[in-house]
Write a protein that holds these residues in place. Structure first.
Motif, PDB file in Angstrom:
ATOM      1  N   THR A   1       4.530 -10.979   5.152  1.00  0.00           N
ATOM      2  CA  THR A   1       5.439 -12.121   5.073  1.00  0.00           C
ATOM      3  C   THR A   1       6.850 -11.662   5.398  1.00  0.00           C
ATOM      4  O   THR A   1       7.251 -10.550   5.040  1.00  0.00           O
ATOM      5  N   LEU A   2       7.586 -12.488   6.099  1.00  0.00           N
ATOM      6  CA  LEU A   2       9.008 -12.268   6.333  1.00  0.00           C
ATOM      7  C   LEU A   2       9.759 -13.196   5.389  1.00  0.00           C
ATOM      8  O   LEU A   2       9.553 -14.415   5.411  1.00  0.00           O
ATOM      9  N   ARG A   3      10.612 -12.616   4.558  1.00  0.00           N
ATOM     10  CA  ARG A   3      11.252 -13.396   3.499  1.00  0.00           C
ATOM     11  C   ARG A   3      12.771 -13.389   3.641  1.00  0.00           C
ATOM     12  O   ARG A   3      13.318 -12.793   4.571  1.00  0.00           O
ATOM     13  N   THR A   4      13.417 -14.021   2.702  1.00  0.00           N
ATOM     14  CA  THR A   4      14.878 -14.114   2.727  1.00  0.00           C
ATOM     15  C   THR A   4      15.547 -12.831   2.277  1.00  0.00           C
ATOM     16  O   THR A   4      16.773 -12.732   2.310  1.00  0.00           O
TER      17      THR A   4
ATOM     18  N   ASN B   1      20.702 -11.087  -3.678  1.00  0.00           N
ATOM     19  CA  ASN B   1      20.586 -12.437  -3.128  1.00  0.00           C
ATOM     20  C   ASN B   1      20.739 -13.493  -4.214  1.00  0.00           C
ATOM     21  O   ASN B   1      21.288 -14.573  -3.981  1.00  0.00           O
TER      22      ASN B   1
ATOM     23  N   HIS C   1       6.076 -22.631  -1.804  1.00  0.00           N
ATOM     24  CA  HIS C   1       7.386 -22.953  -2.368  1.00  0.00           C
ATOM     25  C   HIS C   1       7.195 -23.992  -3.476  1.00  0.00           C
ATOM     26  O   HIS C   1       7.630 -25.140  -3.403  1.00  0.00           O
TER      27      HIS C   1
ATOM     28  N   GLY D   1      11.924 -16.528  -0.910  1.00  0.00           N
ATOM     29  CA  GLY D   1      11.381 -17.529   0.000  1.00  0.00           C
ATOM     30  C   GLY D   1      10.757 -16.906   1.237  1.00  0.00           C
ATOM     31  O   GLY D   1      11.256 -15.920   1.778  1.00  0.00           O
ATOM     32  N   ILE D   2       9.659 -17.500   1.703  1.00  0.00           N
ATOM     33  CA  ILE D   2       8.955 -17.013   2.890  1.00  0.00           C
ATOM     34  C   ILE D   2       9.415 -17.796   4.111  1.00  0.00           C
ATOM     35  O   ILE D   2       9.374 -19.026   4.133  1.00  0.00           O
ATOM     36  N   LYS D   3       9.853 -17.075   5.132  1.00  0.00           N
ATOM     37  CA  LYS D   3      10.324 -17.688   6.375  1.00  0.00           C
ATOM     38  C   LYS D   3       9.244 -17.713   7.452  1.00  0.00           C
ATOM     39  O   LYS D   3       9.220 -18.615   8.291  1.00  0.00           O
ATOM     40  N   ASP D   4       8.367 -16.708   7.435  1.00  0.00           N
ATOM     41  CA  ASP D   4       7.338 -16.610   8.471  1.00  0.00           C
ATOM     42  C   ASP D   4       6.253 -15.648   8.001  1.00  0.00           C
ATOM     43  O   ASP D   4       6.449 -14.892   7.052  1.00  0.00           O
TER      44      ASP D   4
ATOM     45  N   ARG E   1      12.792 -27.773   0.198  1.00  0.00           N
ATOM     46  CA  ARG E   1      13.483 -26.806   1.050  1.00  0.00           C
ATOM     47  C   ARG E   1      14.702 -27.458   1.714  1.00  0.00           C
ATOM     48  O   ARG E   1      15.359 -26.834   2.531  1.00  0.00           O
TER      49      ARG E   1
ATOM     50  N   TRP F   1      14.123 -19.886  -3.366  1.00  0.00           N
ATOM     51  CA  TRP F   1      14.004 -19.654  -1.920  1.00  0.00           C
ATOM     52  C   TRP F   1      14.893 -18.496  -1.482  1.00  0.00           C
ATOM     53  O   TRP F   1      14.483 -17.650  -0.678  1.00  0.00           O
TER      54      TRP F   1
END
Length: 277
Positions: free
Chosen positions: A112-115, A212, A149, A101-104, A58, A97
């Motif tokens: 999941t909160l992702r990009t 993205n 990841h 990608g998972i941020k939180d 990351r 990512w």
């Protein structure tokens, strides 16, 4: 050739799918989702499919990334000509990512909160890849594990060029790609909350993922071209999908590019001048 009346009816059906809620919706008042019925929530991600796992970084500080947002949006384009030079593992890690990608995580395992944005944070997609020319990775079929990841190696592919061409229904230009992204939909993740209304929004959500990828490729000096034409049956066979509870909905070859190949890209549209369009 399809009967003209049937074609019109199919078009009408397609248009209805793309519209939002209507005042005369016969199902809206009676609809209850599985979430409202308090049925168990489906898993946020698919469990590992194989034993061999490759951890990804990351830390993208070593990548020479373009930081200018205006420039990224201006320079985003589809690229169908690739140099054949190898991509780095760091570049591939960045693309994975950036797209899923998972941020939180909210709650213990609620969302999941992702990009990328997604309706209700359902994130009903999985990422598979055909990897051909990436430093440190054996050519073959892979699956992305967003929680960790990491990549998992599914199986080798004997004839990569043939697999790419068959999966993309004859689009041979993609054979020089370093990697081809295949995004599948696990529909019940969205249906659990939105039921009969889940699928239109899911198609919007997968567009966020594709955009993205375009911006991440532009930032990393790579090229991509999103594709909506692929073989449902062959992709199911390639990645071990059942075609009902999980199936491919979007694909995108990614490759190394050089500025001098822009003229070759422009030749793709030579028919415009030849036909006076």
């Amino acid at each position: 050739m399809l009967d003209e009346a049937l074609q019109k009816e199919l078009i009408k059906t397609g248009r209805a799918f793309t519209r939002g809620y209507t005042d005369d919706d016969p199902y809206m008042n009676d609809f209850e989702s599985d979430q409202e019925l308090r049925k168990p929530q489906p898993p946020l991600v698919k469990p590992p499919m194989a034993e061999k796992k490759i951890e990804l970084t990351r830390d993208f500080s070593k990548l020479e990334l373009k930081q200018d947002l205006i420039g990224l949006i201006r320079d985003r384009r589809s690229a169908r000509v690739y140099t054949g030079e190898k991509m780095t593992m760091e570049q591939l890690s960045f693309l994975l990512w950036a797209t899923q990608g998972i941020k939180d995580i909210r709650g213990k395992a609620y969302a999941t909160l992702r990009t990328v944005p997604c309706g209700g944070a359902r994130h009903e997609f999985e990422t598979y890849l055909l990897i051909n020319k990436v430093d440190g990775l054996e050519p073959g079929a892979y699956h992305y594990l967003p929680m960790e990841h990491a990549l998992e190696f599914l199986h080798p592919v004997n004839d990569m060029n043939d697999a790419i061409t068959r999966s993309l229904v004859g689009q041979k230009w993609a054979e020089k790609a370093n990697a081809v992204f295949f995004w599948t939909m696990v529909p019940y993740r969205a249906e659990w909350r939105y039921g009969i209304y889940a699928h239109r929004v899911a198609m919007i959500d997968i567009g966020h993922v594709g955009q993205n990828l375009y911006l991440a490729c532009t930032g990393a000096g790579l090229g991509t071209c999103a594709i909506g034409a692929f073989s449902h049956e062959f992709c199911n066979e390639l990645f071990g999908l059942d075609g009902e509870e999980e199936y491919v909905v979007y694909t995108a070859p990614v490759g190394t590019v050089r500025e001098s190949d822009r003229s070759a890209e422009q030749a793709f549209y030579s028919f415009v001048e030849e036909e006076g369009l």
